[in-house]
Scaffold this active site. Structure first.
Site, PDB file in Angstrom:
ATOM      1  N   GLY A  30      23.713  65.196  56.664  1.00 58.29           N
ATOM      2  CA  GLY A  30      24.135  65.123  58.074  1.00 58.29           C
ATOM      3  C   GLY A  30      25.641  65.290  58.184  1.00 58.29           C
ATOM      4  N   GLY A  33      27.603  66.131  61.430  1.00 56.40           N
ATOM      5  CA  GLY A  33      27.523  65.237  62.593  1.00 56.40           C
ATOM      6  C   GLY A  33      28.850  64.525  62.818  1.00 56.40           C
ATOM      7  N   ASP A  55      23.684  69.864  55.613  1.00 49.86           N
ATOM      8  CA  ASP A  55      23.437  69.731  57.050  1.00 49.86           C
ATOM      9  C   ASP A  55      22.458  70.817  57.467  1.00 49.86           C
ATOM     10  OD1 ASP A  55      24.903  68.069  59.430  1.00 49.86           O
ATOM     11  OD2 ASP A  55      24.134  69.970  60.180  1.00 49.86           O
ATOM     12  N   ARG A  57      22.838  72.644  59.938  1.00 46.70           N
ATOM     13  CA  ARG A  57      23.638  73.805  60.387  1.00 46.70           C
ATOM     14  C   ARG A  57      24.824  73.989  59.461  1.00 46.70           C
ATOM     15  NH1 ARG A  57      23.334  70.800  64.737  1.00 46.70           N
ATOM     16  NH2 ARG A  57      21.461  71.151  65.945  1.00 46.70           N
ATOM     17  N   TYR A 174      13.434  55.894  66.961  1.00 46.41           N
ATOM     18  CA  TYR A 174      14.636  55.891  66.122  1.00 46.41           C
ATOM     19  C   TYR A 174      14.873  54.490  65.531  1.00 46.41           C
ATOM     20  CZ  TYR A 174      19.782  55.893  65.412  1.00 46.41           C
ATOM     21  OH  TYR A 174      21.060  55.760  64.926  1.00 46.41           O
ATOM     22  N   LYS A 178      14.846  53.468  61.678  1.00 45.33           N
ATOM     23  CA  LYS A 178      15.991  52.862  60.992  1.00 45.33           C
ATOM     24  C   LYS A 178      15.560  51.593  60.261  1.00 45.33           C
ATOM     25  CE  LYS A 178      19.489  55.616  61.515  1.00 45.33           C
ATOM     26  NZ  LYS A 178      20.004  56.310  60.326  1.00 45.33           N
ATOM     27  N   ILE A 214      29.259  54.346  68.666  1.00 45.61           N
ATOM     28  CA  ILE A 214      30.541  54.710  68.046  1.00 45.61           C
ATOM     29  C   ILE A 214      31.273  55.683  68.981  1.00 45.61           C
ATOM     30  CG2 ILE A 214      31.625  55.808  66.040  1.00 45.61           C
ATOM     31  CD1 ILE A 214      29.238  54.883  64.375  1.00 45.61           C
TER      32      ILE A 214
END
Ligand code: AKB
Length: 358
Positions: A30, A33, A55, A57, A174, A178, A214
């Site tokens: 990731g 991100g 990632d 992308r 999600y 987690k 965040i």
């Protein structure tokens, strides 16, 4: 190594980079991100650390330049992970790849694949790495306040700062994912292949932080439900109107990106014997959405902020705590955030965001 289609950086090379010996590396998934952007700079600055990024992308040039290598692909692609780990001797994994809470509610099964199956793939391969090089692999897993699920607003207000073992009945896929990731990590650290004769005891050193929302001055989040905080600030700095998707009195914890990166690096560096748990809360500040509005208007008096609550997204943040108790992180590994709410605005967000959109 062959160039990728875009010519930006190599796609998966098909042989180890340094002859027969695999080079040692830290793996960051990731990596493209929000947290990857900031964390990779800090990791690459650590003496003797080679960062291998992954990632879905291609990475920005700036982030890519700080990495030894970068792979484009999915954490669910076990073959790609196997090839990557065949090329590098990975000692440490920062597993940041995830589908966040809002996006996950539109595609819960996909969220499960990315967030749980992806995590399982990485834990399994990390355990195999540990067996092959004979050292435990440190596995750093950002979890989230989404792991909590508080039944109603009255209970939320009375609960105050929640401890790590309270209200673990998440309302989102999600959050469920987690929590599952935290349990998987604990299992791989302490019980993996319990009955196998040839088992390596404790192949993984699993460490996790339940992050609040965040706020970064440099990037905007996408697909999360705490996004209203950073979105409101960035919109005002750009002179755009913003319709906040939660009520003014909504309150959840937040922290700045520099504090989040500091927390993850501090936990990763902590001596294992000091850690009394696998999963830690960290708190920054707990403003209401109305507090964000007030602080933004004080700095951008022409900002146009309205409140148009979306009932579904509202119900998600209403199930998250107002505050978290982070005394274990403070006691075990010296956690202490640099930014309270005012310092976050005055010393971090304002100087950088205004320069960014000038
Ligand atoms: C989200 O909103 O989904 C995330 C989180 C709180 O983990 N930012």
């Amino acid at each position: 190594m062959s160039p990728s289609k875009s010519g930006m950086y190599p796609a998966v090379p098909d042989r180890p980079l340094s002859g027969l010996r695999r080079s040692r590396a830290v793996l960051v998934t990731g990596a493209g991100g929000e947290m990857g952007h900031s964390l990779i700079g800090a990791l690459a600055a650590r003496p003797g650390t080679s960062v291998v990024a992954m990632d879905i992308r291609e990475l920005d040039h700036e982030v890519r330049a700080k990495c030894e290598n970068a792979f484009v692909g999915d954490v669910c692609d076990a073959q790609l992970l196997e090839r990557l780990l065949a090329m590098y001797e990975v000692d440490e994994v920062f597993h940041l790849a995830a589908l966040l809470s809002t996006r996950g509610e539109f595609a819960p099964e996909t969220a499960h694949q990315v967030n749980v199956v992806g995590t399982l793939n990485l834990l399994k391969l990390s355990a195999e790495q540990a067996r092959s090089h004979g050292r435990r692999v440190k596995f750093i897993f950002p979890s989230s306040i989404a792991a909590y699920g508080i039944p109603d607003l009255d209970t939320k207000r009375k609960a105050g700062a929640v401890r790590e073992d309270q209200f673990l009945e998440p309302h989102t896929m999600y959050g469920v994912n987690k929590l599952a990731g935290e349990h998987l990590g604990r299992y791989y650290e302490s019980h993996y292949r319990k009955l196998a004769k040839d088992r390596m005891a404790s192949p993984i050193d699993f460490r996790s932080i339940r992050f609040p929302g965040i706020i970064s001055a440099d990037t905007l989040p996408s697909g999360g439900t705490s996004d209203y905080g950073p979105e409101m600030i960035h919109a005002a700095a750009q002179g755009n109107a913003y319709a906040c998707f939660v009520r003014r009195d909504t309150r959840i914890p937040f922290m700045t990106m520099p504090d989040a990166v500091e927390a993850i690096l501090k936990l990763a560096a902590a001596p294992k014997e000091r850690l009394t748990r696998c999963v830690y809360n960290v708190a920054g500040f707990s403003p209401s959405a109305g507090d964000f509005e007030r602080l933004v208007l004080a700095r951008f008096p022409k900002a146009q902020i309205s409140f148009e609550p979306d009932l579904g997204r509202q119900s998600i943040v209403d199930s998250w705590p107002e505050d978290v108790n982070d005394s274990a992180a403070r006691g075990d590994w010296g956690w202490s955030p640099k930014h309270d709410l005012d310092r976050a605005f005055d010393e971090y967000l304002m100087p950088r965001i205004t320069a960014r959109y000038r």
